[in-house]
Write a protein that holds these residues in place. Structure first.
Motif, PDB file in Angstrom:
ATOM      1  N   ALA A   2       0.876  -1.463  -0.142  1.00 45.21           N
ATOM      2  CA  ALA A   2       0.303  -0.201   0.060  1.00 45.21           C
ATOM      3  C   ALA A   2       0.920   1.287  -0.017  1.00 45.21           C
ATOM      4  O   ALA A   2       1.980   1.025   0.035  1.00 45.21           O
ATOM      5  CB  ALA A   2      -0.777   0.079   1.025  1.00 45.21           C
ATOM      6  N   SER A   3      -0.046   2.344  -0.462  1.00 42.89           N
ATOM      7  CA  SER A   3       0.872   3.309  -0.427  1.00 42.89           C
ATOM      8  C   SER A   3       1.369   4.028   1.422  1.00 42.89           C
ATOM      9  O   SER A   3       1.196   3.473   2.301  1.00 42.89           O
ATOM     10  CB  SER A   3       0.110   4.561  -1.199  1.00 42.89           C
ATOM     11  N   PRO A   4       2.248   3.954   0.909  1.00 39.61           N
ATOM     12  CA  PRO A   4       3.824   4.761   2.250  1.00 39.61           C
ATOM     13  C   PRO A   4       2.872   6.191   3.254  1.00 39.61           C
ATOM     14  O   PRO A   4       3.098   6.462   4.166  1.00 39.61           O
ATOM     15  CB  PRO A   4       5.162   4.874   1.463  1.00 39.61           C
ATOM     16  N   THR A   5       2.281   7.308   2.776  1.00 41.32           N
ATOM     17  CA  THR A   5       1.990   7.590   3.610  1.00 41.32           C
ATOM     18  C   THR A   5       0.746   7.586   3.655  1.00 41.32           C
ATOM     19  O   THR A   5       0.079   8.743   4.272  1.00 41.32           O
ATOM     20  CB  THR A   5       1.837   9.707   1.715  1.00 41.32           C
ATOM     21  N   ARG A   6      -0.109   7.326   2.830  1.00 41.95           N
ATOM     22  CA  ARG A   6      -1.552   6.195   4.037  1.00 41.95           C
ATOM     23  C   ARG A   6      -1.109   6.083   5.472  1.00 41.95           C
ATOM     24  O   ARG A   6      -0.056   5.187   5.338  1.00 41.95           O
ATOM     25  CB  ARG A   6      -2.166   4.928   3.108  1.00 41.95           C
ATOM     26  N   PHE A   7      -2.467   6.043   5.998  1.00 39.89           N
ATOM     27  CA  PHE A   7      -2.626   5.279   6.946  1.00 39.89           C
ATOM     28  C   PHE A   7      -2.501   3.616   7.207  1.00 39.89           C
ATOM     29  O   PHE A   7      -2.801   3.034   6.118  1.00 39.89           O
ATOM     30  CB  PHE A   7      -3.227   5.457   8.028  1.00 39.89           C
ATOM     31  N   ARG A   8      -2.578   2.237   7.853  1.00 41.83           N
ATOM     32  CA  ARG A   8      -2.329   0.937   8.194  1.00 41.83           C
ATOM     33  C   ARG A   8      -3.464   1.256   9.147  1.00 41.83           C
ATOM     34  O   ARG A   8      -3.475   1.750  10.451  1.00 41.83           O
ATOM     35  CB  ARG A   8      -0.394   0.960   8.198  1.00 41.83           C
ATOM     36  N   LEU A   9      -3.567   0.016   9.126  1.00 49.26           N
ATOM     37  CA  LEU A   9      -4.995  -0.780  10.053  1.00 49.26           C
ATOM     38  C   LEU A   9      -3.679  -1.121  10.820  1.00 49.26           C
ATOM     39  O   LEU A   9      -3.096  -3.107  10.733  1.00 49.26           O
ATOM     40  CB  LEU A   9      -6.410  -1.345   9.015  1.00 49.26           C
ATOM     41  N   ALA A  10      -3.736  -1.695  12.010  1.00 50.39           N
ATOM     42  CA  ALA A  10      -2.541  -3.318  12.957  1.00 50.39           C
ATOM     43  C   ALA A  10      -4.487  -3.918  13.910  1.00 50.39           C
ATOM     44  O   ALA A  10      -5.225  -2.975  13.873  1.00 50.39           O
ATOM     45  CB  ALA A  10      -1.810  -1.938  13.231  1.00 50.39           C
ATOM     46  N   LEU A  11      -3.729  -4.810  13.996  1.00 46.08           N
ATOM     47  CA  LEU A  11      -4.618  -5.993  14.719  1.00 46.08           C
ATOM     48  C   LEU A  11      -3.609  -6.212  15.378  1.00 46.08           C
ATOM     49  O   LEU A  11      -3.300  -7.053  15.478  1.00 46.08           O
ATOM     50  CB  LEU A  11      -5.096  -7.045  13.699  1.00 46.08           C
ATOM     51  N   TYR A  12      -4.052  -5.747  17.064  1.00 50.94           N
ATOM     52  CA  TYR A  12      -3.359  -6.744  18.144  1.00 50.94           C
ATOM     53  C   TYR A  12      -4.079  -8.096  18.123  1.00 50.94           C
ATOM     54  O   TYR A  12      -5.615  -8.358  19.135  1.00 50.94           O
ATOM     55  CB  TYR A  12      -3.064  -6.246  19.574  1.00 50.94           C
TER      56      TYR A  12
END
Length: 164
Positions: A7-17
């Motif tokens: 994905a684009s490095p400037t976009r945010f990411r979603l993370a699941l713990y």
């Protein structure tokens, strides 16, 4: 271990713990694929995390998802810090409504386990702890629903959707 496209490095990411429910993880992978947003899954997961199981949960969207798997919290944190991403935790004990927070490109939006949320060490690492207000009588929202709401607000603020 990374799988899928990037994905684009400037976009945010979603993370699941340490997610508990394969269906929620699959829905979030689909969300990430459709929005062009990367998804980090921090292990151990509470379900079979094999490629076969993920294909079943993520259907045909797994190949399009920018998925990064992390064996544990430590490896995720090393990677996140090396990329210079700010960590934003969504939690029922948050102190700021998610719509009153200023998102930035590159943020990582983190969601805890469905069964128990995130431990104190994860809370301590977050730059902000956000809350999705629920004026109704429910205890909590579904994880995939929460991730979709957060992604929508982050995208709105950082204008990652091209105007038509």
């Amino acid at each position: 271990m990374n799988t899928g496209s990037t994905a684009s490095p400037t976009r945010f990411r979603l993370a699941l713990y340490q997610p508990d429910i394969a269906g929620n993880t699959g829905a979030i992978l689909r969300l990430g694929a459709c929005l062009g947003v990367g998804v980090d899954v921090i292990g151990p997961a509470g379900f079979d995390f094999s490629d076969r199981a993920l294909k079943r949960a993520g259907m045909d969207y797994l190949a399009m998802a920018a998925l990064a798997r992390h064996d544990d919290w430590r490896s995720f944190e090393e990677n996140r810090k090396a990329e210079g991403r700010r960590l934003i935790l969504f939690t029922t004990t948050g102190d700021t409504p998610y719509t009153r927070f200023e998102y930035r490109p590159g943020d990582t939006l983190l969601f805890g386990r469905e069964s128990s949320g995130a431990p104190e060490e994860v809370h301590a690492a977050a730059a902000a702890r956000l809350l999705i207000p629920m004026p109704g009588s429910g205890r909590s929202l579904n994880l995939a629903m929460s991730a979709a709401m957060a992604a929508g607000e982050a995208m709105r603020q950082v204008s990652t959707i091209a105007p038509s």
